[in-house]
Design a protein around this motif. Sequence first.
Motif: not given
Length: 423
Positions: A42-46, A148-149, A126-130
């Motif tokens: 998953m990629i968490f974007y926000g 997922f935003e 699980i990657a996250s990015t702003t």
Amino acid sequence: MAAPLADRLRPQKLDDLVGQRHLLGEGKPLRRIIDSGEIPNMIFYGPSGIGKTTLASIIAKQTKRALFKLNGTTASTADIRGVVEQLDTLAAPNGILLYLDEIQYFNKKQQQTLLEFIENGQITLIASTTENPYFYVYNAILSRSTVFEFKPVEKEDVLPAVRRAFAFMEQEQGRPVSVEKEAEEYISSACGGDVRKAMNAAELCVLSGEEKDGVCHVSLQLARELTQRSALRYDRAGDEHYDILSAFQKSMRGSDPDAAVHYLARLIVAGDLPSICRRLMVCACEDVGLAYPQIIPIVKAAVDAAVQVGLPEARIPLADAVILVCNAPKSNSAYCALDAAIADIEKGRIGNIPRQLQNKHYDGEDNTHKGQFYKYPHDYPNKWVAQQYLPDELKDVHYYEYGQNKTEQAFQQYWSRIKGNNT
């Protein structure tokens, strides 16, 4: 040194996580995925401070996987391989969940190394990015992940977290803490949807609160002093930058002075004078245009004045110009005409320049109809004469349509009278 309050109070289960109801509410997609125990990449974007890291920790705990955290700004391919080496060891008996924060800072080679291990299912990522992942994450990673935003947390959801922070600080310090209701509400709204920032602001308020008779008092004034700029989310190279600029220009185009001034204020607080000036000039030309052509030099003068005096005084001519653009009649007729002409050129519809417009006054021996035949408009009544200006291929094309505003309608009436009398 003690960890920040937001880390000491990090939620341990899904129901304690505030916000993100569109993802984690009962029956919502991400909630169902987590409850199933089968976690995809998953990629968490926000934006930061809204629960991405916390959720990853909860997922690892709920699925009994070993959680390893890396940050894209400092991690290397060796770090990734070091995580993989923990597979099938006592450190990770049920598999590994790798949480990679700020994945946008990983270069192509690093992301390809990562791909090797998520491809064969050795690790769950699980990657996250702003930043928008569709711009910064390579397609090979995106195609194997679900995005997922995450959204800034609403004030109503932040308020319970702020109250929990004050209660925790009261218990931790062993002394009563009295917080004005207005102070709690101010912190909840001034954090700009960043729960971590709000909780850390609550901690600062307790640490610097005025003590009377053994009670720590947190006033609205103290809350304002400690959170005075925290509501502003702004990164001159990131999505938030372009979102604010887009909202600023669209509010002027939409003739909403209240919204336009709001976004102007956010840009001024961020100190982004160049972007304000550029968008103002573009909007004056593109959106007001021929409906009020005098606005272009007026706005240019306001922009020049703003640049010369600098902030904070620059806000005065800028506010004048923004409200003038909002209240001016609108026309994009010239903008649309040019775009239509460019579209024809890009399609190859160009044609030869008519002989009477060419910059030459002689003919070759093979030309049987010699002469330029240009008609000088000033030699004719009303300074106009009918002649062909477009190439033969485009001679009947109309790019420009008069706008429905006083200025262009006056132009149309004038030229209809003139051309009607001379054709």
